[in-house]
Enzyme design. Sequence first.
Site, short mmCIF file in Angstrom:
data_model
loop_
_atom_site.label_atom_id
_atom_site.label_comp_id
_atom_site.label_asym_id
_atom_site.label_seq_id
_atom_site.Cartn_x
_atom_site.Cartn_y
_atom_site.Cartn_z
N THR A 5 0.81 -1.22 0.00
CA THR A 5 0.00 0.00 0.00
C THR A 5 0.84 1.26 0.00
O THR A 5 2.05 1.21 0.15
CB THR A 5 -0.92 0.01 1.24
OG1 THR A 5 -1.94 0.96 1.04
CG2 THR A 5 -0.16 0.34 2.50
N GLY A 165 1.07 5.41 -7.34
CA GLY A 165 0.37 4.30 -7.99
C GLY A 165 0.93 3.97 -9.36
O GLY A 165 0.91 2.82 -9.79
N CYS A 168 4.74 2.33 -8.22
CA CYS A 168 4.87 1.20 -7.30
C CYS A 168 3.90 0.08 -7.69
O CYS A 168 2.69 0.32 -7.78
CB CYS A 168 4.57 1.67 -5.87
SG CYS A 168 4.61 0.34 -4.66
N THR A 171 0.87 -0.60 -5.31
CA THR A 171 -0.03 0.53 -5.07
C THR A 171 -0.86 0.76 -6.32
O THR A 171 -0.34 0.73 -7.42
CB THR A 171 0.79 1.80 -4.75
OG1 THR A 171 1.60 1.55 -3.59
CG2 THR A 171 -0.10 3.00 -4.49
#
Length: 180
Positions: A5, A165, A168, A171
């Site tokens: 996350t 996002g 990664c 994410t």
Amino acid sequence: MFEATTILGYRGEFNNKKFALIGGDGQVTLGNCVVKANATKIRSLYHNQVLSGFAGSTADAFSLFDMFERILESKKGDLFKSVVDFSKEWRKDKYLRRLEAMMIVLNLDHIFILSGTGDVLEAEDNKIAAIGSGGNYALSAARALDCFAHLEPKKLVEESLKIAGDLCIYTNTNIKILEL
């Protein structure tokens, strides 16, 4: 350990008004598979006066949320005293010292990272903090946008998490944001 996350906390003043926001993506990863894309990893605590978010093991994070919320209630919402007592209690308990989770907690005046070892870290600038696998991407983006873009706070959090996002693999860009 925290490959699941990105959580970003942001507080300060915009147009002469204090603000505090926390945002997180929705991806839950188990090994190399995405098992959920729309999870909620952020919460509002103590009568909507404190925001929090977690990265790491979900079960561990909920244990930490419950413990922190209990301490926050006993301290009548005083975030500073709550994180200090939380850290003391965490370090005393052998079970808690093995939890694989981190938290960001913030209000209009303070922002802290609570580590998996019971450490309490105040954000360097008392303004922006990030955790999780995409945390460094989100932190870098947020600092740059804060210095140069002059965006509204919610937009800054959203754009920073989108950048994380995009970079990664743990994410996504299914972003949720809470604000005080």
